[in-house]
Design a protein around this motif. Structure first.
Motif, mmCIF file in Angstrom:
data_model
loop_
_atom_site.group_PDB
_atom_site.id
_atom_site.type_symbol
_atom_site.label_atom_id
_atom_site.label_comp_id
_atom_site.label_asym_id
_atom_site.label_seq_id
_atom_site.Cartn_x
_atom_site.Cartn_y
_atom_site.Cartn_z
ATOM 1 N N SER A 92 32.126 -11.768 -15.560
ATOM 2 C CA SER A 92 30.999 -10.922 -14.541
ATOM 3 C C SER A 92 31.000 -11.489 -13.910
ATOM 4 C CB SER A 92 30.100 -10.575 -15.320
ATOM 5 O OG SER A 92 30.852 -9.448 -16.389
ATOM 6 N N LEU A 160 35.353 -7.505 -13.264
ATOM 7 C CA LEU A 160 34.214 -6.966 -14.350
ATOM 8 C C LEU A 160 34.732 -5.751 -14.281
ATOM 9 C CD1 LEU A 160 30.769 -6.872 -14.115
ATOM 10 C CD2 LEU A 160 30.868 -5.717 -11.899
ATOM 11 N N ALA A 161 34.879 -5.266 -14.435
ATOM 12 C CA ALA A 161 35.590 -3.710 -15.047
ATOM 13 C C ALA A 161 35.868 -4.148 -16.498
ATOM 14 C CB ALA A 161 36.490 -3.292 -14.299
ATOM 15 N N LEU A 162 37.074 -4.680 -16.312
ATOM 16 C CA LEU A 162 37.297 -5.377 -17.719
ATOM 17 C C LEU A 162 36.607 -6.370 -18.675
ATOM 18 C CD1 LEU A 162 40.536 -6.430 -18.378
ATOM 19 C CD2 LEU A 162 40.710 -7.542 -17.206
ATOM 20 N N HIS A 163 35.395 -7.079 -18.339
ATOM 21 C CA HIS A 163 34.279 -7.424 -18.618
ATOM 22 C C HIS A 163 33.469 -5.853 -19.369
ATOM 23 C CE1 HIS A 163 31.172 -10.756 -19.207
ATOM 24 N NE2 HIS A 163 31.310 -9.883 -21.228
ATOM 25 N N VAL A 164 33.247 -4.572 -19.056
ATOM 26 C CA VAL A 164 32.664 -4.192 -19.177
ATOM 27 C C VAL A 164 32.991 -3.559 -19.907
ATOM 28 C CG1 VAL A 164 31.306 -1.950 -18.546
ATOM 29 C CG2 VAL A 164 30.769 -3.979 -16.742
ATOM 30 N N ALA A 165 34.633 -3.402 -20.021
ATOM 31 C CA ALA A 165 34.930 -1.975 -20.813
ATOM 32 C C ALA A 165 35.595 -3.054 -21.915
ATOM 33 C CB ALA A 165 37.014 -1.937 -20.360
ATOM 34 N N ALA A 166 35.759 -4.688 -22.162
ATOM 35 C CA ALA A 166 35.416 -5.030 -23.391
ATOM 36 C C ALA A 166 34.604 -5.397 -24.322
ATOM 37 C CB ALA A 166 36.067 -6.401 -22.811
ATOM 38 N N VAL A 167 32.575 -5.170 -23.320
ATOM 39 C CA VAL A 167 31.826 -5.088 -23.693
ATOM 40 C C VAL A 167 31.471 -3.477 -24.899
ATOM 41 C CG1 VAL A 167 29.674 -4.631 -24.123
ATOM 42 C CG2 VAL A 167 30.584 -6.408 -22.558
ATOM 43 N N GLY B 180 36.392 2.566 -23.051
ATOM 44 C CA GLY B 180 36.878 1.099 -22.318
ATOM 45 C C GLY B 180 37.997 1.970 -21.337
ATOM 46 N N LEU B 184 38.692 0.683 -16.933
ATOM 47 C CA LEU B 184 39.796 0.139 -17.086
ATOM 48 C C LEU B 184 40.860 0.784 -15.868
ATOM 49 C CD1 LEU B 184 41.090 -1.715 -20.163
ATOM 50 C CD2 LEU B 184 40.092 -2.077 -18.271
ATOM 51 N N LEU B 197 41.972 -7.104 -27.964
ATOM 52 C CA LEU B 197 40.432 -7.698 -27.967
ATOM 53 C C LEU B 197 39.989 -6.726 -29.219
ATOM 54 C CD1 LEU B 197 37.758 -8.910 -27.536
ATOM 55 C CD2 LEU B 197 37.336 -6.982 -25.327
ATOM 56 N N PHE B 232 26.674 -1.472 -12.867
ATOM 57 C CA PHE B 232 29.207 -1.244 -12.240
ATOM 58 C C PHE B 232 28.919 -0.043 -12.730
ATOM 59 C CE2 PHE B 232 33.096 -0.920 -14.543
ATOM 60 C CZ PHE B 232 33.938 -1.001 -13.151
#
Lengths: 252, 252
Positions: A92, A160-167, B180, B184, B197, B232
Motif C-alpha cells: 500500500s 493497493l487493490a491487491l493488498h486490500v483484497a488480501a486483507v 477479495g 481484484l 494466500l 480505497f
C-alpha cells in the motif's frame, strides 16, 4: 546479483532465503537493531549494517522490506547517487515516495503472508512489479523471475487493490477463524472440530469462484437460523453486528 | 443398518453415499419432488418416496437431512409409533422438536460444508451426536462411527455454538474471499493472484491457534495503511464499515 537487504522481519527473512536459494549474493543486511540484523545476516552469510548511510554503493538492488511507515525515512538516508535499483516490498505504498532519493526505483510486492512459524514455497508466490522506467522494470522482473514463476506488472492502484483484497481474504479470514475458536472454547469445544471445514472452504476456492460456492444460512436467506445465531451472539454486540452485516452482504 | 433418507440436497446426497460406502442399505429416499428423490435414490439403489406418511416402518434409522424449517413438519408426518430412531442433521435445531412424533430420536450433525461441486472424505468429518436416551445415543454413535473416525457427544447448545463458529469460519470466510475477488476484478486483476494466500492462511490454521498467527495492518495497528484502505473502499460503505469493524476487533 549483489543485493542489499534493508529489514530483518518476516518479509525480509523469507525474501532473503529465497534470494540466496536462487544463487544471489546478499552482501549486507540492514537493521537499526544489531541483534536482528545479525541473526538474519548470519543465515545469509551477509555483512551487518546498522546505519543506512553506510551501505555499499556497489549493489545491483537494494530491497527495503520494513514496515510501511519507515520506508521513506530509510530511503532518504541511503547514500546519494546510488547507481543500483532501490525497491520496496509493500502493498500500500506508492513507488513515488522513493523518487526523491534515487534515480532508479520500483516495487516487488509478494502476494503472500509470511510468518516465522511456517516456511513458504516462494516459487508459487505472485510477485507484483512496478518500476520507475522500462529498463528498471525489466531488471526487477528478471530478478523476481529467479524467485517465482508468477511475476506480473502491477501499477500502484492495482497493488493497493491487491493488498486490500488480501486483507479481506487472509487477515480478516484469520480473524474469523479466531472468532470461531473463541466461540467453541467458551462451550468447551476444541478448535480442531472446525479445522476440516476451514480447509475444505479454502480448497473449494482453489477451483471455483467463491460467490458460486457460497453456503450457509445467509445465502439461503434462512432467517430462522440467522435469528437463532444472533440471539446466541447477543452478549457480544460487536460479533452480533459483524454477523448481521456479513449475513446481509451475503443474502443481499 | 436399514436406513430411510429424508431429503435429497447436498447433505442428504453426501451422507447417502457415505452410508452406502459403509455397507448400509438405504431402503428409501424421500423428497416431495419426485425427480429429486429419483436422482438420489437411483444412485443409492433405493426406493423413491414422495409422501412421508408412506415410508416403511421397518428401518432402523430415519435420517432427516432437509432445510431446518421443514424438519418438524416432515417428522410430524412420519407413520405413528415407529420403533426405529429418527435423527436430523441440522446444526441449529433442538432435538426436542422431534419428541412429539417418535419415542427414540436424536441428531447426527456433520461439521462440514457440502456442495455438489466437490467430493468430501467423510471419514474425517466430525460428527456431533445427541439423542433422546442412552441406548439411542449408543446406536447413533455406532452408526456414525461407521462413517467417520471423529464422533463425539454434543448437546444442543454446544451444537448451536459449533454451527455459529462454522458460519464465521466457513460461510463468512467464503464471502470475504468473494469480496477479495470482486475488488481484484474491478482493477482487472485475477482472483488467482490471492489463491496461494488463501490456502496458506487456512493451512496455517491447521497447526496453530489463529490468534497466534494473525498478520496484517490491524494487528500491527498500522493506522496509515488502514486509512489508505478505508479511503480505497469509500465508494462502498458496507465494505468500508466491515473493514473498520474487523480491523477494530483485531487490534482491540
Amino acid at each position: 546479483m549483489d543485493i542489499v537487504l534493508l529489514g530483518s522481519g518476516n518479509v525480509a527473512t523469507h525474501l532473503g532465503h529465497a534470494l540466496r536459494g536462487a544463487q544471489h549474493r546478499i552482501v549486507q543486511v540492514y537493521s537499526p537493531t544489531e541483534t536482528h540484523a545479525k541473526t538474519l545476516a548470519d543465515q545469509l552469510a551477509a555483512e551487518v549494517v546498522t546505519d543506512v548511510s553506510s551501505v555499499t554503493a556497489d549493489a545491483a538492488v537494494y530491497l527495503i522490506a520494513i514496515k510501511d511507515e519507515a520506508i521513506e525515512e530509510v530511503a532518504s538516508r541511503l547514500p546519494e547517487g546510488l547507481p543500483g535499483i532501490v525497491a520496496h516490498t509493500a502493498g500500500s505504498v506508492d513507488q513515488a515516495i522513493l523518487a526523491s532519493y534515487v534515480a532508479r526505483y520500483g516495487v516487488i510486492y509478494p502476494v503472500q503472508t509470511f510468518s516465522k512459524a511456517k516456511e513458504v514455497d516462494f516459487s508459487s508466490v505472485p510477485l507484483a512489479i512496478e518500476a520507475s522506467d522500462k529498463r528498471t522494470y525489466e531488471e526487477l522482473a528478471r530478478l523476481a523471475g529467479t524467485l517465482s514463476t508468477r511475476v506480473f506488472a502491477c501499477g500502484s492502484i492495482q497493488r493497493l487493490a491487491l493488498h486490500v483484497a488480501a486483507v479481506f481474504a487472509c487477515n480478516f479470514t484469520n480473524h474469523l477463524y479466531a472468532i470461531g475458536a473463541d466461540i467453541l472454547k467458551a462451550q468447551g469445544l476444541d478448535f480442531e472440530l472446525i479445522r476440516p471445514l476451514i480447509l475444505e472452504t479454502a480448497e473449494k476456492a482453489m477451483k471455483h469462484q467463491p460467490k458460486d460456492v457460497q453456503t450457509g444460512p445467509a445465502i439461503r436467506n434462512d432467517q430462522r437460523t440467522i435469528q437463532k445465531h444472533l440471539a446466541f451472539l447477543a452478549t457480544n454486540t460487536d460479533r452480533e453486528a459483524l454477523y448481521a452485516l456479513v449475513s446481509r452482504l451475503i443474502s443481499g
